[in-house]
Design a protein around this motif. Structure first.
Motif, mmCIF file in Angstrom:
data_model
loop_
_atom_site.group_PDB
_atom_site.id
_atom_site.type_symbol
_atom_site.label_atom_id
_atom_site.label_comp_id
_atom_site.label_asym_id
_atom_site.label_seq_id
_atom_site.Cartn_x
_atom_site.Cartn_y
_atom_site.Cartn_z
ATOM 1 N N ALA A 1 0.804 -1.217 0.000
ATOM 2 C CA ALA A 1 0.000 0.000 0.000
ATOM 3 C C ALA A 1 0.841 1.272 0.000
ATOM 4 C CB ALA A 1 -0.929 0.008 1.214
ATOM 5 N N VAL A 2 1.991 1.244 0.659
ATOM 6 C CA VAL A 2 2.774 2.470 0.831
ATOM 7 C C VAL A 2 3.907 2.604 -0.185
ATOM 8 C CG1 VAL A 2 4.271 3.702 2.448
ATOM 9 C CG2 VAL A 2 2.201 2.611 3.268
ATOM 10 N N LEU A 3 4.544 1.510 -0.558
ATOM 11 C CA LEU A 3 5.715 1.603 -1.428
ATOM 12 C C LEU A 3 5.522 0.956 -2.801
ATOM 13 C CD1 LEU A 3 8.590 0.855 1.086
ATOM 14 C CD2 LEU A 3 8.034 3.024 0.045
ATOM 15 N N ALA A 4 5.269 -0.333 -2.833
ATOM 16 C CA ALA A 4 5.328 -1.088 -4.084
ATOM 17 C C ALA A 4 4.329 -0.585 -5.125
ATOM 18 C CB ALA A 4 5.111 -2.568 -3.805
ATOM 19 N N PHE A 5 3.077 -0.460 -4.756
ATOM 20 C CA PHE A 5 2.076 -0.042 -5.735
ATOM 21 C C PHE A 5 2.221 1.419 -6.160
ATOM 22 C CE2 PHE A 5 -2.141 1.502 -6.949
ATOM 23 C CZ PHE A 5 -2.361 0.694 -8.049
ATOM 24 N N PRO A 6 2.278 2.381 -5.227
ATOM 25 C CA PRO A 6 2.374 3.781 -5.672
ATOM 26 C C PRO A 6 3.639 4.089 -6.474
ATOM 27 C CG PRO A 6 1.831 3.686 -3.336
ATOM 28 C CD PRO A 6 2.148 2.297 -3.768
ATOM 29 N N VAL A 7 4.780 3.619 -6.001
ATOM 30 C CA VAL A 7 6.028 3.901 -6.716
ATOM 31 C C VAL A 7 6.035 3.185 -8.064
ATOM 32 C CG1 VAL A 7 8.546 3.655 -6.650
ATOM 33 C CG2 VAL A 7 7.319 4.350 -4.609
ATOM 34 N N GLY A 8 5.556 1.941 -8.090
ATOM 35 C CA GLY A 8 5.513 1.187 -9.349
ATOM 36 C C GLY A 8 4.636 1.840 -10.392
ATOM 37 N N VAL A 9 3.443 2.264 -9.996
ATOM 38 C CA VAL A 9 2.537 2.914 -10.941
ATOM 39 C C VAL A 9 3.112 4.249 -11.403
ATOM 40 C CG1 VAL A 9 0.271 4.028 -11.133
ATOM 41 C CG2 VAL A 9 0.460 1.768 -10.109
ATOM 42 N N PHE A 10 3.700 5.005 -10.495
ATOM 43 C CA PHE A 10 4.287 6.293 -10.858
ATOM 44 C C PHE A 10 5.414 6.126 -11.873
ATOM 45 C CE2 PHE A 10 7.457 9.638 -10.202
ATOM 46 C CZ PHE A 10 6.686 10.752 -10.487
ATOM 47 N N VAL A 11 6.322 5.202 -11.617
ATOM 48 C CA VAL A 11 7.471 4.997 -12.505
ATOM 49 C C VAL A 11 7.008 4.580 -13.894
ATOM 50 C CG1 VAL A 11 9.469 3.509 -12.936
ATOM 51 C CG2 VAL A 11 9.166 4.555 -10.714
ATOM 52 N N VAL A 12 6.110 3.613 -13.957
ATOM 53 C CA VAL A 12 5.640 3.116 -15.256
ATOM 54 C C VAL A 12 4.879 4.205 -16.003
ATOM 55 C CG1 VAL A 12 4.086 1.466 -16.355
ATOM 56 C CG2 VAL A 12 5.616 0.711 -14.560
ATOM 57 N N ALA A 13 3.958 4.872 -15.328
ATOM 58 C CA ALA A 13 3.147 5.894 -16.001
ATOM 59 C C ALA A 13 4.004 7.055 -16.502
ATOM 60 C CB ALA A 13 2.067 6.401 -15.055
#
Length: 137
Positions: free
Chosen positions: A91-103
């Motif tokens: 919830a705090v690291l993997a999903f938000p950072v992953g989506v931000f980097v890819v997008a």
């Protein structure tokens, strides 16, 4: 204690992230020799976060397989802590950072490739490795 397909999938994803990290670190790029090395790139930080997250997922799966039906309260408490760590990290690291980097990478890449991934980098980073670093679902 049969393995569920999602547990096998998590192991496969962990191995793929470790493979991408090893291949990325093996590349000799001038920017890796400067201040910060690979850690100055958000893509690399995201890969490390994803690899650690899937490592925790695999550890949680193994722990739940080993403690299933044991009735030991201490093991159950430790497993709940591990599950909360896994959920927090998603919830705090993997999903938000992953989506931000890819997008951000693919939006800027579509707008102007030279701005985020110059053709010069094709000499250092193979295409499959670039897509492996920037394509997650």
């Amino acid at each position: 204690m049969a393995l569920v397909p999602c547990q096998v999938l998590r192991v496969a994803i962990l191995l793929s992230y470790c493979s991408i990290l090893c291949n990325y670190k093996a590349i000799e790029m001038p920017s890796h020799q400067t201040y910060g090395g690979s850690w100055k790139f958000l893509t690399f930080i995201d890969l490390v976060i994803q690899a650690v997250f899937f490592g925790i997922c695999v550890l949680t799966d193994l722990s739940s397989l080993l403690t299933r039906g044991s009735g030991n309260q201490e093991q159950e408490r430790q497993l709940k802590k591990l599950i909360s760590l896994r959920d927090w990290m998603l919830a705090v690291l993997a999903f938000p950072v992953g989506v931000f980097v890819v997008a951000v990478f693919w939006i800027i890449y579509a707008y102007d490739r030279e701005m985020i991934y110059p053709k010069l980098l094709d000499n250092f980073i193979p295409g499959w490795l670039n897509h492996g670093m920037h394509f997650k679902s």
